[in-house]
Design a protein around this motif. Structure first.
Motif, PDB file in Angstrom:
ATOM      1  N   MET A 237       0.840  -1.196   0.000  1.00 57.97           N
ATOM      2  CA  MET A 237       0.000   0.000   0.000  1.00 57.97           C
ATOM      3  C   MET A 237       0.875   1.246   0.000  1.00 57.97           C
ATOM      4  N   VAL A 238       0.560   2.176  -0.875  1.00 58.62           N
ATOM      5  CA  VAL A 238       1.178   3.498  -0.834  1.00 58.62           C
ATOM      6  C   VAL A 238       0.236   4.395  -0.035  1.00 58.62           C
ATOM      7  N   VAL A 239       0.708   4.859   1.108  1.00 63.83           N
ATOM      8  CA  VAL A 239      -0.094   5.727   1.971  1.00 63.83           C
ATOM      9  C   VAL A 239       0.334   7.166   1.716  1.00 63.83           C
ATOM     10  N   HIS A 240      -0.554   7.942   1.122  1.00 67.51           N
ATOM     11  CA  HIS A 240      -0.281   9.362   0.879  1.00 67.51           C
ATOM     12  C   HIS A 240      -1.015  10.185   1.923  1.00 67.51           C
ATOM     13  N   ILE A 241      -0.257  10.951   2.690  1.00 68.19           N
ATOM     14  CA  ILE A 241      -0.836  11.821   3.718  1.00 68.19           C
ATOM     15  C   ILE A 241      -0.747  13.254   3.219  1.00 68.19           C
ATOM     16  N   ASP A 242      -1.898  13.915   3.145  1.00 72.34           N
ATOM     17  CA  ASP A 242      -1.932  15.280   2.632  1.00 72.34           C
ATOM     18  C   ASP A 242      -1.186  16.235   3.549  1.00 72.34           C
ATOM     19  N   ALA A 243      -0.751  17.372   2.984  1.00 73.48           N
ATOM     20  CA  ALA A 243      -0.166  18.431   3.796  1.00 73.48           C
ATOM     21  C   ALA A 243      -1.198  18.868   4.836  1.00 73.48           C
ATOM     22  N   GLY A 244      -0.751  19.054   6.073  1.00 75.48           N
ATOM     23  CA  GLY A 244      -1.669  19.321   7.178  1.00 75.48           C
ATOM     24  C   GLY A 244      -2.005  18.068   7.954  1.00 75.48           C
ATOM     25  N   ARG A 245      -1.848  16.912   7.299  1.00 76.28           N
ATOM     26  CA  ARG A 245      -2.006  15.597   7.921  1.00 76.28           C
ATOM     27  C   ARG A 245      -3.378  15.358   8.544  1.00 76.28           C
ATOM     28  N   LYS A 246      -4.405  15.863   7.854  1.00 81.12           N
ATOM     29  CA  LYS A 246      -5.780  15.627   8.278  1.00 81.12           C
ATOM     30  C   LYS A 246      -6.506  14.645   7.360  1.00 81.12           C
ATOM     31  N   LYS A 247      -5.932  14.387   6.179  1.00 80.01           N
ATOM     32  CA  LYS A 247      -6.531  13.470   5.211  1.00 80.01           C
ATOM     33  C   LYS A 247      -5.459  12.558   4.637  1.00 80.01           C
TER      34      LYS A 247
END
Length: 351
Positions: A119-129
């Motif tokens: 799995m590639v886990v992409h965490i958005d900037a701000g780390r809320k999504k």
């Protein structure tokens, strides 16, 4: 003289009381030292549980560019600020075949391992999504030349199964292969094996999942009627490995169950009061670190805690799970190929 001391005590010589106070003081001091020592040992134990691979050194500069860093958050103004930039993490579930526990859970022979879950886990900037993209292990890819620990490198391999990268070159080759097919740099690498996943689920008290169809898989030894079930570690692992009892029996059906399990784990973690239950917190931390392999950027307890703290605002409802778009491979109906341009557009959206 009356036998009273100057503070009004009766029948208790001052010398004796002074001795008792000293003993009590030394005892308290000893307990404090033991407590600090125990805490130090626990930290040392958990920290040394973690295994790591220096992927940055192995791959050098022949990689996609790093994402542009964003400022860190520091609400209190006192502690070191937590990172808030976007992250891409390659998470592998290893079908490890070493150790009695892994064998008992279906790890197979005494040597070798496969990356059965990617799995590639992409965490958005701000780390809320976050977005979790599963890559089917049966995807045919061009596996790049990968450096080997023993020296030299593997040859480029065309129309090779995706999970062969881990088999021939370990974490380094798995990361390089993912970066070559996505065009995205992996900021971190996390790998957990069979026994570690089962231990984590047990330490959390199990996970609750809902199946929409009966599961009857003799290979994974899982038999569940459609409905909601609370699974222990062994059952959760069997669910993650199940494919023959659902859908068309391919890896694609299993991916849906794995993504459901990820969200169930997030829900269980958020509903478990780990900070108010030190014993459970230790069990969870020991389960995670004991079967974890990371890149050198996450190979200490402090670095893992910092990552976890930065993700406090991330809940299962803000996590999107998808699968890399694929189509059947013309050369083999049991293999798939990335579906273009949909796959490239997905990776581009996460860059």
């Amino acid at each position: 003289m009356t036998g009273h001391d100057e503070n009004g005590g009766a029948g208790r010589p001052r010398g004796r009381r002074s001795t008792l106070l000293k003993i009590a003081g030394l005892t308290m001091a000893g307990l404090l030292v033991l407590g600090v020592g125990a805490a130090g040992f626990v930290y040392w134990h958990l920290d040394h549980n973690i295994k790591s691979v220096d992927i940055d050194q192995a791959l050098g500069d022949d990689r996609p560019a790093k994402a542009v860093a964003t400022p860190s958050a520091n609400a209190s103004g006192s502690a070191e600020p937590l990172p808030t930039g976007s992250l891409n993490i390659l998470v592998l579930g290893s079908d490890s075949r070493s150790g009695k526990e892994n064998k008992a859970l279906g790890g197979g022979s005494s040597s070798g391992a496969r990356s059965d879950t990617a799995m590639v886990v992409h965490i958005d900037a701000g780390r809320k999504k976050a977005t979790i993209v599963s890559i089917p292990r049966d995807t045919l890819v061009t596996r790049p030349s990968c450096p080997l620990k023993s020296g030299g490198a593997t040859a480029v391999a065309y129309d090779s199964m995706f999970n062969s990268a881990y088999s021939v070159g370990g974490p380094v080759c798995a990361v390089k292969t993912v970066e070559s097919i996505t065009g995205i740099r992996m900021d971190h690498y996390l790998e957990i094996d069979f026994s570690g996943f089962a231990k984590l689920v047990n330490a959390l008290g199990g996970v609750t999942v809902t199946t929409t169809q009966d599961i009857d898989d003799n290979d994974s030894h899982l038999h569940l009627a459609a409905g909601t079930h609370h699974l222990d570690g062994k059952q959760a692992l069997a669910l993650a490995r199940t494919r023959h009892g659902i859908g068309d029996g391919s890896d694609l059906g299993r991916i849906g169950l794995q993504q459901q399990l990820v969200k169930a784990l997030l829900d269980q973690i958020s509903s478990t009061s780990l900070l108010t239950d030190p014993a459970k917190l230790y069990d969870v931390a020991d389960a995670v670190t004991g079967s974890l392999t990371t890149d050198t950027g996450l190979d200490s307890l402090s670095e893992l805690v910092s990552l976890g703290e930065s993700l406090k605002g991330l809940s299962s409802t803000s996590v999107k799970t998808v699968m890399m778009p694929v189509v059947p491979a013309p050369s083999n109906p049991n293999r798939v190929l990335a579906k273009e341009p949909a796959a490239s557009e997905l990776w581009k959206s996460l860059g």
